[in-house]
Design an enzyme around this catalytic site. Structure first.
Site, PDB file in Angstrom:
ATOM      1  N   TYR A   1      12.078 -27.365  48.519  1.00  0.00           N
ATOM      2  CA  TYR A   1      13.541 -27.306  48.383  1.00  0.00           C
ATOM      3  C   TYR A   1      14.147 -25.901  48.404  1.00  0.00           C
ATOM      4  CZ  TYR A   1      12.193 -26.675  43.451  1.00  0.00           C
ATOM      5  OH  TYR A   1      11.622 -26.229  42.290  1.00  0.00           O
TER       6      TYR A   1
ATOM      7  N   ARG B   1      15.250 -18.469  39.149  1.00  0.00           N
ATOM      8  CA  ARG B   1      13.870 -18.636  38.685  1.00  0.00           C
ATOM      9  C   ARG B   1      12.940 -18.292  39.836  1.00  0.00           C
ATOM     10  NH1 ARG B   1      11.961 -23.517  40.412  1.00  0.00           N
ATOM     11  NH2 ARG B   1      13.681 -24.940  40.070  1.00  0.00           N
TER      12      ARG B   1
ATOM     13  N   HIS C   1       9.500 -24.798  39.342  1.00  0.00           N
ATOM     14  CA  HIS C   1      10.062 -25.252  38.064  1.00  0.00           C
ATOM     15  C   HIS C   1       9.009 -25.236  36.963  1.00  0.00           C
ATOM     16  CE1 HIS C   1      12.258 -27.689  35.187  1.00  0.00           C
ATOM     17  NE2 HIS C   1      11.276 -28.560  35.181  1.00  0.00           N
TER      18      HIS C   1
END
Ligand SMILES: Cc1ncc(C[n+]2csc(CCOP(=O)(O)OP(=O)(O)O)c2C)c(N)n1
Ligand SMILES: Cc1ncc(C[n+]2csc(CCOP(=O)(O)OP(=O)(O)O)c2C)c(N)n1
Ligand SMILES: [Mg+2]
Ligand SMILES: [Mg+2]
Lengths: 327, 340, 327, 340
Positions: free
Chosen positions: D266, D253, D257
């Protein structure tokens, strides 16, 4: 004293408790590098390491079940459910296991577990990031269920929850995370679970609430003060144990009572509060016991006009309070 | 000291089992079998409303139990595991105290149905009825043990039906991710009440392990030396820090699921009789005789002694007191406000 | 008319409906060869075949989730949860999915699903074969929740539940299965969901109940009749929708009300009934609103003296009714 | 008619894909990408409170969607599947109606968050936020289809995070037991929000299938011909009555998110940049050029047209009406009392 908002109070308290007691571990989805989607555990991974700050798989049943095992073996797990709406896969572990472990073993085993979950609406969270779930758990014997919304209470009650030898469901209204600010004493202290508090003293009408609705109730009460309607607002803080004495004391004084909650009205917390008042103080009342709660509609639709339709605000509470005061 | 006696091949010595072990394993299996027969008798007499039988599973349970270290390791069993808890330190009296719901029932003081084992003293974690919840507790305990750097392995037992719940999946996943010191023991008796394995388990139980990145093994659950062997290997791996193992022990339940069940609706008598020919107790006894550990007479004596012991302890439990009604209000929450 | 007990009524109704509508399938644990652990589906496998009588794996989440899929695709699944105590692994599918599918799709999808579950105690079922769970579901918008205990109602309401375009939780008190017998009309009929009924007319006191407690209430009422205390007993039958009009009508007549339920008292069904009475009929009451419910203890311990301690019987109800009548 | 053009190997003809298919697949991928970029722009402007990005997943979704038969097969997607629903018949306008919570949002009339797809007309089953619930619905639908003897295959999509829930385990088990006409598609982008695959999945996703007795395959999720190929095989198997397949499509991705997330906590920028070098759209475009299906100019024109189309339809959706507040009370239960 330091002024903090609710999520800072959660973060700092959890941090300080972890620093002093290495039995405490946190576990949940994204509690590690991400520091939690609301940043309640920000920085913990670096400070306490991955053994104590556990990013779990995406499985709430696992989170609760593993936490129960840890608690049984002497750790003090503080589990995070990312949104209260996602606690249902863990329902069986919480209700059948955590809540019943002590009882079923005749006191041989205990389950000192805290489950934290952000709940509530008003954040465009739609049908699955807005729900209130406290009533479902408060119905279950063996669980303590709290929902503080004042940063100082959040600190005191979170420490009390971690120290508690039994499972505590710790619900944090996500809209209050940044909205509600207040002074938090710097020293360590506990605030007992199971005690309501008078958030605003008054004499004409008792309003019982908690969470975001408490904030709206306080605002409505302030406005009514200018009309010489003096509203006493009680912050329940704890759903189970329920401090009915504080409620009854207030009702004895004002003779009128309204319960304001965001959850669906039917069998929500207000039902129990109303029922206990009706059992114990029926003849002290000068008006019907009024409940303002969510309609019987899934909480809550996304689109701004629909969300606004669902959620009571200070305007609506002001009207309802005036009506009852004038009854 | 592997050697043959009386013509039988010694399989136990290389497993590290001594004569005393075998005698004790045999006795435990007998105690379980006789407790089971006795509890059914009470049930038929109307003296025990609810019975969970163990017969048929003795080798699976006793062999796997023997692979752990009592006093150190931790156990999360399920209701079928009477022989397991007897191996771990329950007495027949304890079993019958639970059966009758007596105050001294060590598992629950009469609060739970019979066969819901638990004892803090014996590291047997209190179990419930909802299937497979205990496997996640086992994972949590295994995590805690390692976190605390305690030298302990956790074992958890369940039926093949238990593998269907999400809890089992979660525990397998968590154990695999963290390489936990955990042994999963499936007592596959091919039925979950009436539901046959073919409607319960797509694929095979033991093969699931690979998908979680750790070994799965299958073994004859009616051979107590074999169940010991595979479990010991798994316990050793776990103790060495090499992570979890899934063990599938294939066995059979001789009686109905519980006293509330009637297995004639779903199993032919022929199938049951066929399975009984593989009864783990006579099978073990043949081994004991063949290897010269026990004589036929020794076995007869052991049987008589065990039966007698069970009868005595059952009678004792029958005499014991019921709990005080008002005690039902206790222990919803901790009484001293202190930690558990 | 044929005299049947409750479980026969369930069995025969389900049988006849399956015979007339092949969209109906039953699924659950042991519903096949075993015919259900209470024999509610005895003989179905032979008659309707394994495609319509589905022995599922031991996974309640699966049972509910698969049934939802079937319902969405035009079947009429009737799922059996073996004991209500084991419904919690399915909580998420029921509460997040079945209950919200129509609402969240703005009416585009529906979920005509019936979930049957035996509930309740008094059968030495101990902590996990005795629970009442109706309140947990009745709180959730989008679910209908019923608990009939008279065989004729069981038939009419089960047909209505299967015909209903929305999910219906159909709770059967397992102690009534063989205990309660009654005449059941032979022809096909439906009994509307959401209507209470007066099970025994009376003038001095209203008792609201359902399930096993209804039977005990009726017995207590009969005994009190000999003392000239004339108790009106209302069988709620449906928890959601709740027929508060029938309750209020009775309370308007008697001025005294007691709600008797087996579930834990706190936030059980009686809380909502009491709250609605307090909101709507406070000034018609001549006595406190009394709730008799389970103590706040996990329902219910196994040992006979402990189970008896937990569960109200006709003796205790008789005393409580007398006390309220004399208030 | 597999042949080379302009030096590129024709991989599509033997898959049964024609020029029109490829052009249409390309356009769908572009629409998804531009819808994504447009929705982020709205979000930055404060006009869209919540955005779920798809970028990076276009090949996984469009390739797998193309393997099904619209109008007949049934789809249980998850929130990430914007390109999938565009392939199945959603328009960009539909996407933006959902983004803004407008009355005409075909999924929910503005009741759900954006990206909670659903349409009875298109056989796209309304999805929720709780992860992995839809896989069980897919299993139930597949069962119903076969029971009704309808020729339909069901597809369900989920992230690798979704494999952790018990629902997923249950659906795999039920599908395996009943050999359902069902295809499980895992879009494995290595992260569930911030949680890396290594903390999410013990073992490997595709390897889980064997434990449930049916095939699992892994494929490059950034190669649209490959995602089509493996899914087509699975759909064909399902349609032939040979049961389910689990497909793991490995992808990435590109954005956070959702708009509520910040992936810099992260994922390193280097890792993200590296992944973008494998962007499925340019990669497909290279194939189109190499095989002579489209020229560089054709591609530029297709891009311009798609971008323009997205902008136009987004603007249209922006103008549309919000739902009437009182409509919030509707559809808790059926209004006509009739069947769904
Ligand atoms: C969550 C849950 N669902 C259903 C039941 C009812 N039930 C009790 S035992 C059992 C079958 C268990 O079979 P298996 O796991 O194979 O163990 P076995 O009894 O064969 O040893 C069922 C369905 C239960 N106890 N818990
Ligand atoms: C039951 C449940 N728990 C938690 C969440 C919050 N959540 C939303 S998406 C997500 C991560 C999903 O990751 P994955 O399945 O890999 O899909 P991806 O987003 O990577 O495509 C999480 C934890 C949720 N929606 N539902
Ligand atoms: Mg079994
Ligand atoms: Mg992912």
């Amino acid at each position: 004293m330091t002024v903090k908002n609710v999520v800072q109070a959660v973060h700092d308290t959890l941090h300080d408790e972890m620093a002093r007691d290495d039995r405490i571990v946190v576990l949940g989805e994204d509690v590690g590098a991400r520091g939690g989607v609301f940043r309640a555990t920000m920085g913990f991974l670096d400070e306490f390491g991955p053994e104590r700050v556990i990013d779990t798989p995406l499985d709430e049943c696992l989170i609760a079940g593993v936490a129960i095992g840890m608690a049984v073996d002497g750790l003090r797990p503080v589990a995070e459910i990312q949104f209260a709406d996602f606690i249902f896969p863990a329902f069986n572990q919480i209700v059948s296991e955590a809540a019943r472990l002590r009882y079923r073993s005749n006191g041989d085993f205990g389950c000192p577990l805290v489950i934290r979950a952000p709940y509530g609406g008003g954040v465009h969270g739609a049908l699955y990031h807005s729900q209130s779930v406290e009533a479902l758990f408060a119905h279950v014997p063996g669980l303590k269920v709290v929902a503080p919304s004042d940063p100082a209470d959040v600190k005191g009650m979170l420490i009390a929850a971690i120290e508690d030898p039994d499972p505590v469901m710790f619900f944090e209204h996500k809209k209050t995370y940044r909205l509600v600010r207040g002074e938090v004493p710097d020293e360590r202290y506990t605030t007992p679970l199971g005690k309501a508090k008078v958030a605003r003293p008054g004499s004409d009408l008792t309003v019982v609430s908690y969470g975001l609705m408490l904030q709206h109730s306080l605002e409505a009460a302030e406005r009514l003060a200018t009309e010489d309607i003096d509203v006493e607002v009680i912050d329940l803080r704890s759903i189970y144990p329920l401090d009915i004495d504080t409620v009854l004391g207030s009702v004895g004084k004002t003779s009128k009572v309204m319960i304001v909650y965001e959850d669906n009205r039917f069998l929500g917390v207000g039902a129990e509060v109303a029922a206990q008042i009706a059992e114990n103080a029926l003849f002290e009342l000068d008006g019907p016991i009024v409940r303002i709660g969510g309609p019987h509609v899934p909480a809550m639709p996304f689109s701004p006009p629909l969300e606004h339709w669902f959620l009571p605000d200070a305007d609506r509470l002001e009207q309802e309070m005036r009506k009852l005061a004038e009854f | 000291m592997a050697k043959k006696r009386s013509g039988g091949t010694d399989r136990h010595s290389e497993l590290g089992l001594k004569r005393e072990d075998l005698v004790s394993m045999h006795r435990t299996m007998l105690l379980a079998r006789f407790c089971d027969e006795r509890q059914w008798a009470f049930n038929r007499q109307g003296k025990a409303p609810f019975v969970v039988p163990v017969s048929g599973h003795e080798a699976a349970q006793v062999g796997s139990a023997w692979a752990f270290e009592a006093g150190k390791d931790v156990f999360c069993p399920y209701y079928r595991d009477m022989a397991l808890v007897l191996a771990l330190g329950f007495t027949p009296r304890d079993v019958f105290l639970g059966l009758f719901g007596k105050a001294e029932d060590p598992s629950s003081g009469g609060r739970q149905m019979p066969a819901h084992w638990g004892s803090r003293r014996l590291n047997i974690i209190s179990g419930s009825s909802p299937i497979a919840t205990q496997v996640l507790h086992a994972a949590g305990i295994a995590y805690a043990k390692r976190y605390k750097k305690e030298d302990a392995v956790v074992g958890t037992w369940f039926g093949e039906g238990g593998t269907s719940e999400g809890d089992w999946h979660g525990a397998m996943n968590f154990a695999g991710i963290h390489k936990l010191p955990l042994v999963f023991v499936c007592e596959n008796n091919q039925y979950a009440i009436s539901v046959h394995e073919s409607k319960q388990v797509a694929g095979r139980v033991y093969k699931r392990a690979e998908g979680y990145g750790f070994p799965g093994v299958e073994a004859d659950g009616n051979d107590v030396l074999e169940t010991f062997r595979v479990t010991k290997e798994a316990v050793d791996r776990a103790r060495a820090g090499d992570g979890p193992t899934l063990i599938e022990l294939r066995t059979y339940r001789f009686f109905s699921h519980t006293s509330d069940d009637d297995d004639r609706t779903y199993r032919t008598r022929a199938e049951v009789e066929q399975a009984k020919r593989n009864d783990p107790i006579p099978r073990f006894e043949r081994y004991l005789v063949e290897t010269g550990i026990l004589s036929e007479d020794d076995i007869a004596a052991a049987r008589a002694e065990a039966k007698e012991e069970v009868a005595r302890q059952a009678a004792e439990a029958q005499e014991a007191d019921f709990p005080d009604p008002d005690s039902a209000a206790r222990h919803v929450f901790a009484e001293d406000g202190g930690a558990a």
